[in-house]
Scaffold this motif. Structure first.
Motif, PDB file in Angstrom:
ATOM      1  N   TYR A  66       1.626   1.957  -3.452  1.00  0.00           N
ATOM      2  CA  TYR A  66       0.443   2.565  -4.065  1.00  0.00           C
ATOM      3  C   TYR A  66       0.396   4.068  -3.747  1.00  0.00           C
TER       4      TYR A  66
ATOM      5  N   TYR B 214       0.835  -1.202   0.000  1.00  0.00           N
ATOM      6  CA  TYR B 214       0.000   0.000   0.000  1.00  0.00           C
ATOM      7  C   TYR B 214       0.874   1.259   0.000  1.00  0.00           C
TER       8      TYR B 214
ATOM      9  N   SER C 145       1.430   4.990   4.276  1.00  0.00           N
ATOM     10  CA  SER C 145       0.732   3.700   4.213  1.00  0.00           C
ATOM     11  C   SER C 145      -0.521   3.744   5.083  1.00  0.00           C
TER      12      SER C 145
END
Length: 423
Positions: A112, A109, A150
């Motif tokens: 991301y 994440y 995150s």
């Protein structure tokens, strides 16, 4: 020092775990086997004294207990609970593996966040609690750096979690036998977490990791592995510094922090830290023995997470060290009792390293010592930021692992029975 999301839920969770252990049989027998109970009790007594002499509480017993016990529950008692919850070495290993599985998700994440510039999770939680969305703040690059958070509330806090997770991963890789597929997964997780640590783009977690890793490297590895890891690390870092300008700039600016001019990165130079220390000492002198009381920085000095809402003097900046909280809020009582705990922990770990018969136990003692150094470097470098809960929980797990091996050495046949160590 910042304001995170409300911690009421975490205190409720800790209290819930406490109630579960309390209603189970032989709770106090398990407490008896906790090796640091004397030094931990000294912290509890110190907190009670600090709250008792807090003039703002007006000798109100309910307020005194709420402040002292609340702070103890939030920051130290989780260590005792995780010690009790771990039954044996298999539990210890399972917990480590589960934690690293979750951090693999954190790392993915984090990628991301970096690629998309979006953290919908942080936005949702911040909106729900009406708090600062630090993910959005730091991904906007307001301080000249693009930083990821995150699933956590702040990039610097995330950096500390990564430091602990990376050390745990290194320990498992070096001390357990894995099937090829599982070993590759742990190696991939390690690389992902290391990259995330650089993407956090913060100096304090970086130095905290270097300190903890150095301890484990020097005392926890055999000579052959030291040479192998040293060559790999030098090779990889040279490649990264040569071909990735962001890494080169970050490492260079990080070490510039210790110069008098400070780093180009926004944050505190040594000179600014000296100003913060001098200002904290002035407040400390108002009540040097028992401090000014818990939450004095927020309630009386007017410190807020949002800069525009701060009423505290600018010389305090962000209270970027746990030392300032000790000086202002806890005084000599808080400093002495926590120093006693720290010395007791270090001596305990050194004894386990010197006298344990199992190489696994010796390395676990060194790992824990490295984690403790990382923790100290972090909280004194930038403030605790809520990291006590995480570190103390892992500390309790590690201590139970060490106790498992200690009693195994003494009682080969029946060390798992309640007579020697409750499971």
């Amino acid at each position: 020092m910042f304001q995170a999301y409300p911690t009421t839920s975490s205190r409720f969770f800790i209290f819930f775990l406490f109630l579960i252990q309390l209603v189970k049989s032989k709770f106090w027998v398990k407490v008896k086997y906790f090796p640091l109970k004397a030094s931990t009790t000294s912290i509890l007594i110190g907190f009670l004294i600090i709250a008792l002499f807090d003039s703002r509480l007006n000798l109100n017993l309910v307020k005194i207990l709420n402040r002292s016990l609340g702070y103890f529950f939030d920051n130290f008692f989780i260590m005792v609970l995780t010690f009790m919850l771990v039954r044996d070495i298999n539990d210890f290993i399972k917990i480590y593996r589960i934690i690293l599985f979750f951090f693999l998700a954190f790392g993915v994440y984090g990628f991301y966040n970096y690629v998309t510039g979006n953290n919908f999770y942080s936005a949702f939680v911040s909106h729900a609690f009406d708090s600062v969305d630090y993910a959005e703040v730091y991904m906007s690059g307001h301080d000249g750096r693009y930083r990821i958070t995150s699933f956590t509330w702040h990039p610097i806090y995330y950096g500390f979690l990564l430091t602990i997770a990376i050390l745990m991963n290194i320990f498992l890789l070096g001390n357990l036998s894995f099937k090829k597929t599982n070993k590759n997964l742990f190696i991939a997780t390690l690389l992902i977490l290391l990259i995330n640590l650089f993407l956090v783009n913060s100096r304090t977690p970086f130095f905290a990791f270097l300190g903890g890793a150095a301890v484990y490297f020097i005392w926890g590895l055999e000579l052959g592995k030291k040479i192998q890891i040293a060559f790999i690390t030098i090779f990889v870092m040279n490649l990264a510094i040569t071909f990735i300008p962001q890494v080169n700039e970050f490492v260079s600016n990080s070490f510039d922090t210790f110069s008098s001019k400070g780093s180009k990165l926004e944050g505190s130079s040594v000179e600014l830290r000296n100003y913060q220390l001098a200002s904290s000492v002035l407040i400390f002198n108002k009540s040097p023995i028992t401090g000014n009381g818990f939450s004095y920085i927020e309630e009386n000095l007017g410190f807020k997470g949002k800069v525009e809402e701060r009423a505290s003097d600018s010389s305090f900046a962000g209270f970027e060290s746990y030392l300032y909280k000790l000086l202002i809020e806890q005084g000599i009582v808080g400093m002495v009792t926590q120093l006693i705990f720290s010395i007791a922990l270090i001596l305990y770990l050194i004894r386990n390293y010197l006298f344990a018969k199992s190489s696994f136990a010796k390395r676990l003692a060194i790992l824990t010592l490295g984690m403790f150094l990382s923790f100290l470097l972090f909280i004194f470098g930038t403030g605790d930021l809520g990291t006590f809960k995480v570190f103390m929980a892992i500390l309790g797990i590690n201590i139970k692992g060490l106790e498992y091996f200690k009693y195994a050495d003494r009682k080969k046949d029946d060390f798992q029975t309640e007579k020697f160590i409750p499971v």
